[in-house]
Design a protein around this motif. Structure first.
Motif, mmCIF file in Angstrom:
data_model
loop_
_atom_site.group_PDB
_atom_site.id
_atom_site.type_symbol
_atom_site.label_atom_id
_atom_site.label_comp_id
_atom_site.label_asym_id
_atom_site.label_seq_id
_atom_site.Cartn_x
_atom_site.Cartn_y
_atom_site.Cartn_z
ATOM 1 N N VAL A 80 40.555 31.436 27.415
ATOM 2 C CA VAL A 80 41.304 32.394 28.235
ATOM 3 C C VAL A 80 40.507 33.682 28.467
ATOM 4 C CG1 VAL A 80 43.439 33.735 28.378
ATOM 5 C CG2 VAL A 80 43.462 31.473 27.295
ATOM 6 N N ASP A 81 40.370 34.049 29.734
ATOM 7 C CA ASP A 81 39.727 35.314 30.091
ATOM 8 C C ASP A 81 40.758 36.425 29.921
ATOM 9 O OD1 ASP A 81 38.675 37.558 31.289
ATOM 10 O OD2 ASP A 81 37.972 36.524 33.084
ATOM 11 N N ALA A 82 40.521 37.306 28.950
ATOM 12 C CA ALA A 82 41.472 38.389 28.685
ATOM 13 C C ALA A 82 40.826 39.749 28.961
ATOM 14 C CB ALA A 82 41.965 38.308 27.248
ATOM 15 N N SER A 83 39.776 39.759 29.784
ATOM 16 C CA SER A 83 39.036 41.013 30.003
ATOM 17 C C SER A 83 39.926 42.107 30.607
ATOM 18 C CB SER A 83 37.818 40.766 30.898
ATOM 19 O OG SER A 83 38.203 40.111 32.085
ATOM 20 N N GLN A 84 40.937 41.692 31.403
ATOM 21 C CA GLN A 84 41.786 42.706 32.043
ATOM 22 C C GLN A 84 42.748 43.385 31.068
ATOM 23 O OE1 GLN A 84 43.431 41.933 36.014
ATOM 24 N NE2 GLN A 84 42.514 39.904 35.789
ATOM 25 N N VAL A 104 40.089 28.594 33.239
ATOM 26 C CA VAL A 104 39.645 27.435 34.017
ATOM 27 C C VAL A 104 40.258 26.212 33.350
ATOM 28 C CG1 VAL A 104 37.643 26.136 34.840
ATOM 29 C CG2 VAL A 104 37.460 28.611 34.508
ATOM 30 N N GLU A 105 40.811 25.295 34.157
ATOM 31 C CA GLU A 105 41.487 24.130 33.566
ATOM 32 C C GLU A 105 40.536 23.294 32.708
ATOM 33 O OE1 GLU A 105 42.779 20.389 35.793
ATOM 34 O OE2 GLU A 105 44.665 21.432 35.366
ATOM 35 N N ASN A 150 34.968 38.713 25.775
ATOM 36 C CA ASN A 150 36.194 39.026 26.517
ATOM 37 C C ASN A 150 37.137 37.842 26.676
ATOM 38 O OD1 ASN A 150 35.177 41.566 26.737
ATOM 39 N ND2 ASN A 150 34.431 41.304 28.831
ATOM 40 N N HIS A 151 36.870 36.790 25.925
ATOM 41 C CA HIS A 151 37.724 35.604 25.993
ATOM 42 C C HIS A 151 38.378 35.335 24.646
ATOM 43 C CE1 HIS A 151 35.682 34.933 29.766
ATOM 44 N NE2 HIS A 151 36.410 33.860 29.997
#
Ligand SMILES: *Cc1c(COP(=O)(O)O)cnc(C)c1O
Length: 399
Positions: A328-332, A318-319, A371-372
């Motif tokens: 940063v969402d790195a869950s994937q 999200v900015e 997860n971030h």
């Protein structure tokens, strides 16, 4: 020996961000070209006028004890800044100057908590909050703010978390690690609950000058007399003036709380460094152009990092609207394979990045979000570009 050591001290988690910075330094000493996205401090030199004020303080012999809660000169400068920038009226006897924002927070909880008192901390949170609360005998109560609410505490969720033992809630805007900024409406919602339920608001505004885009920073204490009375506004010089090493923070609060914090500080540390207080007075009362130069440069970097993340697979963010972090969402990434080995967690991803890509990032488990990860853009543009290239290379190699 069988003598038991302090249970309180043993319950404290060492700061993982400082550990990551130390590891990056160690690798650099071995000759590795490390990109450190872990930095929690601006990369700029402290502005010259501020340094000169410190040199003058030494030359003029301003090198002795000052009043424990800070010099009259610096308190006046803080009052003026509160009045003009934050629209907050505090008298000098409502100000306590401390050894940094972290120390101000320590003073606040020493002044307001009794054993077992609960403090509501919205997650994602700065990793020091729960530890500082625990050291003061309090109990951190974590309330998660989801990505759908831009990681900001909702008034309803705050209200639901309040119990008979709740003493305070911590609001940090702009936020570390998310870069989010509360709107006036959101702060009014929180203020209403705090007033109605009779709890304190600890408002950590250390990033108040580092705000980007249209939205303005608002101090919750400026929203009315009732919320002013129950807010302790906390800030410092470290982030806005690139003065992390100088160690000056301050609070604005009721006279009663200021008095307690001053007494505690008078026995624990005495006055903050006299030379740094002179420098801080110059920082607050002197020309402000260097703050704008740094802010504008952070803004350029922020936009660049967001563009790069937008173009990368498996991650999103999200900015951010303030501070100098991208959350940063790195869950994937979890469950993907790197060189045949499954990446089990974002913390595992950070290990691969530092060990195989010479790139330090902060996994946010200790910030309440497993997860971030947090990327700081308080490093040079060239370093950011190099680091983003490496993260992209890592992500593209995943299977
Ligand atoms: C850096 C920081 C502080 C205070 O830092 P000091 O160096 O102790 O002045 C306080 N709160 C947050 C959220 C921070 O990131």
């Amino acid at each position: 020996m069988s003598l038991e050591l302090s249970k309180k001290a043993a319950a404290v988690k060492p700061s993982s961000t400082l550990a990551i910075t130390a590891r990056a330094k160690e690798l650099r000493a071995q000759g590795k070209d490390v990109v450190g996205f872990g930095a929690g401090e601006p990369d700029f030199d402290t502005p010259e006028n501020i340094c000169e004020a410190a040199i003058a303080a030494i030359t003029e012999g301003f090198t002795k004890y000052t009043p424990a809660s800070g010099t009259a000169e610096l308190k006046e400068a803080v009052c003026k800044k509160f009045r003009e920038f934050n629209h907050l009226e505090y008298g000098p006897d409502q100000i306590v100057i401390s050894n940094g924002g972290k120390h101000s927070l320590t003073n606040i909880f020493a002044a307001i908590l009794n054993p077992g008192d609960e403090v509501i901390i919205p997650a994602p949170y700065w990793l020091s909050y729960p530890e500082i609360v625990k050291l003061a005998g309090g109990v951190p109560v974590i309330v998660t703010a989801t990505e759908q609410q831009d990681f900001k505490l909702a008034a309803d969720d705050l209200e639901r978390a309040i119990t008979d033992r709740t003493k305070a809630v911590i609001i940090n805007s702009p936020n570390n690690p998310t870069g989010m900024l509360y709107t006036e409406e959101e702060l009014r919602g929180i203020a209403d609950v705090a007033v109605r339920k009779d709890i304190y608001v600890v408002s950590d505004e250390i990033y108040e000058h580092l705000v980007y885009g249209e939205q303005r920073h608002i101090s919750i204490a400026s929203l009315g007399k009732e919320i002013y009375d129950r807010t302790i506004t906390c800030s410092g010089l470290a982030k806005s003036y690139s003065m992390t090493g100088w160690r000056i923070g301050y609070t604005g609060s009721s006279r009663e709380i200021a008095k307690l914090m001053g007494s505690v500080q008078s026995h624990q540390t005495s006055n903050p460094n006299s030379i740094a207080q002179k420098a801080a007075a110059e920082a607050l009362a002197g020309p402000q152009d260097s703050v704008e130069v740094m802010r504008a440069e952070f803004d350029r970097r922020r936009k660049y990092v967001m563009e790069r993340i937008h173009d990368m697979p498996l991650v999103s963010a999200v900015e951010p609207k303030g501070a100098f972090y991208v959350f940063v969402d790195a869950s994937q990434v979890i469950g993907k394979k790197h060189g045949g080995v499954t990446v089990e967690s974002v913390s595992g991803m950070a290990d691969i990045l530092i060990n195989e890509y010479d790139t330090a990032v902060v996994p946010c488990g200790d910030f309440g979000f497993e997860n971030h990860l947090r990327l700081s853009y308080a490093i040079s543009h060239d370093m950011i570009r190099k680091g983003m290239d490496r993260i992209e290379a890592f992500l593209k190699e995943l299977q």
